[in-house]
Design a protein around this motif. Structure first.
Motif, PDB file in Angstrom:
ATOM      1  N   HIS A   1      19.211 -52.165 -30.128  1.00 14.45           N
ATOM      2  CA  HIS A   1      19.099 -50.700 -30.527  1.00 14.45           C
ATOM      3  C   HIS A   1      19.217 -50.455 -32.576  1.00 14.45           C
ATOM      4  O   HIS A   1      19.250 -50.832 -32.701  1.00 14.45           O
ATOM      5  CB  HIS A   1      19.007 -49.839 -29.804  1.00 14.45           C
ATOM      6  CG  HIS A   1      18.747 -48.346 -29.874  1.00 14.45           C
ATOM      7  ND1 HIS A   1      19.573 -47.431 -31.078  1.00 14.45           N
ATOM      8  CD2 HIS A   1      17.636 -47.388 -29.513  1.00 14.45           C
ATOM      9  CE1 HIS A   1      18.477 -46.162 -31.006  1.00 14.45           C
ATOM     10  NE2 HIS A   1      18.030 -46.610 -30.154  1.00 14.45           N
TER      11      HIS A   1
ATOM     12  N   GLU B   1      17.373 -47.131 -34.559  1.00 14.82           N
ATOM     13  CA  GLU B   1      15.986 -46.490 -35.170  1.00 14.82           C
ATOM     14  C   GLU B   1      15.836 -46.300 -36.399  1.00 14.82           C
ATOM     15  O   GLU B   1      16.416 -46.857 -37.599  1.00 14.82           O
ATOM     16  CB  GLU B   1      16.451 -45.170 -34.548  1.00 14.82           C
ATOM     17  CG  GLU B   1      15.371 -44.025 -35.167  1.00 14.82           C
ATOM     18  CD  GLU B   1      15.981 -42.744 -34.723  1.00 14.82           C
ATOM     19  OE1 GLU B   1      16.122 -42.275 -35.259  1.00 14.82           O
ATOM     20  OE2 GLU B   1      15.795 -42.447 -33.235  1.00 14.82           O
TER      21      GLU B   1
ATOM     22  N   MET C   1       4.784 -50.552 -37.599  1.00 15.41           N
ATOM     23  CA  MET C   1       4.335 -51.474 -36.547  1.00 15.41           C
ATOM     24  C   MET C   1       3.677 -52.246 -36.204  1.00 15.41           C
ATOM     25  O   MET C   1       3.787 -53.451 -36.197  1.00 15.41           O
ATOM     26  CB  MET C   1       4.094 -49.806 -35.621  1.00 15.41           C
ATOM     27  CG  MET C   1       5.862 -49.221 -35.317  1.00 15.41           C
ATOM     28  SD  MET C   1       5.309 -47.722 -33.993  1.00 15.41           S
ATOM     29  CE  MET C   1       4.947 -48.241 -32.953  1.00 15.41           C
TER      30      MET C   1
ATOM     31  N   PRO D   1       8.991 -55.579 -28.755  1.00 11.96           N
ATOM     32  CA  PRO D   1      10.022 -55.568 -28.320  1.00 11.96           C
ATOM     33  C   PRO D   1       9.396 -53.930 -27.692  1.00 11.96           C
ATOM     34  O   PRO D   1       8.204 -53.992 -26.960  1.00 11.96           O
ATOM     35  CB  PRO D   1      10.099 -54.388 -29.613  1.00 11.96           C
ATOM     36  CG  PRO D   1       8.434 -55.321 -30.500  1.00 11.96           C
ATOM     37  CD  PRO D   1       7.941 -55.606 -29.444  1.00 11.96           C
ATOM     38  N   GLU D   2      10.196 -53.438 -26.653  1.00 11.67           N
ATOM     39  CA  GLU D   2      10.682 -51.999 -26.741  1.00 11.67           C
ATOM     40  C   GLU D   2      10.454 -50.726 -27.695  1.00 11.67           C
ATOM     41  O   GLU D   2      11.249 -50.661 -28.132  1.00 11.67           O
ATOM     42  CB  GLU D   2      11.253 -51.888 -25.491  1.00 11.67           C
ATOM     43  CG  GLU D   2      11.149 -52.640 -24.184  1.00 11.67           C
ATOM     44  CD  GLU D   2      12.255 -52.229 -22.812  1.00 11.67           C
ATOM     45  OE1 GLU D   2      13.005 -51.010 -23.826  1.00 11.67           O
ATOM     46  OE2 GLU D   2      12.102 -52.994 -22.684  1.00 11.67           O
ATOM     47  N   TRP D   3       9.118 -50.340 -27.881  1.00  9.34           N
ATOM     48  CA  TRP D   3       9.616 -49.359 -28.996  1.00  9.34           C
ATOM     49  C   TRP D   3       8.777 -48.960 -28.917  1.00  9.34           C
ATOM     50  O   TRP D   3       7.682 -48.057 -28.017  1.00  9.34           O
ATOM     51  CB  TRP D   3       8.705 -49.596 -30.384  1.00  9.34           C
ATOM     52  CG  TRP D   3       7.600 -50.800 -30.848  1.00  9.34           C
ATOM     53  CD1 TRP D   3       6.586 -50.501 -29.252  1.00  9.34           C
ATOM     54  CD2 TRP D   3       7.335 -51.312 -31.682  1.00  9.34           C
ATOM     55  NE1 TRP D   3       5.321 -51.514 -30.228  1.00  9.34           N
ATOM     56  CE2 TRP D   3       6.033 -51.915 -31.640  1.00  9.34           C
ATOM     57  CE3 TRP D   3       7.699 -52.044 -33.446  1.00  9.34           C
ATOM     58  CZ2 TRP D   3       5.262 -52.790 -32.437  1.00  9.34           C
ATOM     59  CZ3 TRP D   3       7.480 -52.644 -34.090  1.00  9.34           C
ATOM     60  CH2 TRP D   3       5.840 -52.575 -33.919  1.00  9.34           C
TER      61      TRP D   3
ATOM     62  N   ASN E   1       7.377 -44.405 -30.976  1.00  6.96           N
ATOM     63  CA  ASN E   1       6.618 -44.263 -32.401  1.00  6.96           C
ATOM     64  C   ASN E   1       6.706 -42.220 -32.674  1.00  6.96           C
ATOM     65  O   ASN E   1       5.719 -41.761 -31.436  1.00  6.96           O
ATOM     66  CB  ASN E   1       5.448 -44.244 -33.420  1.00  6.96           C
ATOM     67  CG  ASN E   1       5.115 -44.274 -34.301  1.00  6.96           C
ATOM     68  OD1 ASN E   1       4.215 -43.582 -34.442  1.00  6.96           O
ATOM     69  ND2 ASN E   1       5.863 -43.526 -35.601  1.00  6.96           N
TER      70      ASN E   1
ATOM     71  N   VAL F   1      10.448 -44.732 -35.220  1.00  2.00           N
ATOM     72  CA  VAL F   1      10.090 -45.755 -34.721  1.00  2.00           C
ATOM     73  C   VAL F   1      11.512 -46.113 -34.193  1.00  2.00           C
ATOM     74  O   VAL F   1      12.642 -46.347 -34.627  1.00  2.00           O
ATOM     75  CB  VAL F   1       9.838 -47.215 -35.511  1.00  2.00           C
ATOM     76  CG1 VAL F   1       9.375 -48.194 -34.365  1.00  2.00           C
ATOM     77  CG2 VAL F   1       8.252 -46.367 -36.409  1.00  2.00           C
ATOM     78  N   GLU F   2      12.116 -46.147 -32.800  1.00  2.64           N
ATOM     79  CA  GLU F   2      12.975 -46.545 -32.244  1.00  2.64           C
ATOM     80  C   GLU F   2      12.782 -47.814 -31.523  1.00  2.64           C
ATOM     81  O   GLU F   2      11.613 -47.787 -30.535  1.00  2.64           O
ATOM     82  CB  GLU F   2      13.402 -45.639 -31.155  1.00  2.64           C
ATOM     83  CG  GLU F   2      14.892 -45.860 -30.104  1.00  2.64           C
ATOM     84  CD  GLU F   2      14.761 -44.485 -29.466  1.00  2.64           C
ATOM     85  OE1 GLU F   2      15.745 -44.617 -28.478  1.00  2.64           O
ATOM     86  OE2 GLU F   2      14.920 -42.737 -29.686  1.00  2.64           O
ATOM     87  N   VAL F   3      13.426 -48.462 -31.734  1.00  3.16           N
ATOM     88  CA  VAL F   3      13.074 -50.099 -30.771  1.00  3.16           C
ATOM     89  C   VAL F   3      14.406 -50.071 -29.850  1.00  3.16           C
ATOM     90  O   VAL F   3      15.745 -50.293 -30.133  1.00  3.16           O
ATOM     91  CB  VAL F   3      13.249 -50.928 -31.935  1.00  3.16           C
ATOM     92  CG1 VAL F   3      13.512 -52.332 -31.469  1.00  3.16           C
ATOM     93  CG2 VAL F   3      12.420 -51.054 -33.332  1.00  3.16           C
ATOM     94  N   HIS F   4      13.972 -51.012 -28.741  1.00  4.07           N
ATOM     95  CA  HIS F   4      14.631 -51.444 -28.052  1.00  4.07           C
ATOM     96  C   HIS F   4      14.643 -52.907 -27.703  1.00  4.07           C
ATOM     97  O   HIS F   4      13.805 -53.516 -27.406  1.00  4.07           O
ATOM     98  CB  HIS F   4      15.074 -51.126 -26.540  1.00  4.07           C
ATOM     99  CG  HIS F   4      15.710 -50.204 -26.383  1.00  4.07           C
ATOM    100  ND1 HIS F   4      15.299 -48.404 -26.265  1.00  4.07           N
ATOM    101  CD2 HIS F   4      16.996 -49.346 -26.071  1.00  4.07           C
ATOM    102  CE1 HIS F   4      16.059 -47.355 -26.605  1.00  4.07           C
ATOM    103  NE2 HIS F   4      17.527 -47.938 -26.566  1.00  4.07           N
TER     104      HIS F   4
END
Length: 96
Positions: A27, A29, A42, A56-58, A60, A65-68
Motif C-alpha cells: 500500500h 498513497e 495514473m 493495481p487496485e487504485w 483517485n 492516488v491510493e494504491v493497493h
C-alpha cells in the motif's frame, strides 16, 4: 507466481520507501500538486501497467492516488507487485 515469504516481503519493503502493508496488500498513497497531476500519473502509469499485464487496485481523490497491490492468483504479495510498486514510484517521481 509464488507469494513472497514474510522475510522476502520485509526485504522488499526496504527497497520501497513510502510503501507498507495494509490488509495483506502492498500500500502507498501518492500526493500530487492537483487533480491534473494525479490523473496524469495514473494515465502515464497505465501504459506500462498494461504491458506488464499486472493491474493495481487504485483510487483517485483530487490530488491523491491510493494504491493497493496484490496478486490474486497467488493470494498475496508477489515479486510482480514489488516490480509494479517500483514502476509506480519511478512514474510518480517524474510528475511530483
Amino acid at each position: 507466481m509464488q507469494k513472497l515469504s514474510d522475510s522476502e516481503l520485509q526485504s522488499a519493503l526496504t527497497t520501497l520507501p513510502g510503501w507498507g502493508i495494509d490488509q495483506g496488500k502492498l500500500h502507498r498513497e501518492y500526493k500530487f500538486a492537483d487533480f491534473i497531476h494525479a490523473f496524469g500519473f495514473m494515465c502515464t502509469a497505465a501504459l506500462s501497467i498494461e504491458k506488464m499485464g499486472h493491474h493495481p487496485e487504485w483510487l483517485n481523490v483530487y490530488n491523491r492516488v491510493e494504491v493497493h497491490l496484490t496478486t490474486h492468483d497467488a493470494h498475496g504479495i508477489t515479486s510482480k507487485d514489488v516490480e509494479l510498486a517500483k514502476l509506480l514510484d519511478q512514474t510518480a517521481k517524474k510528475l511530483q
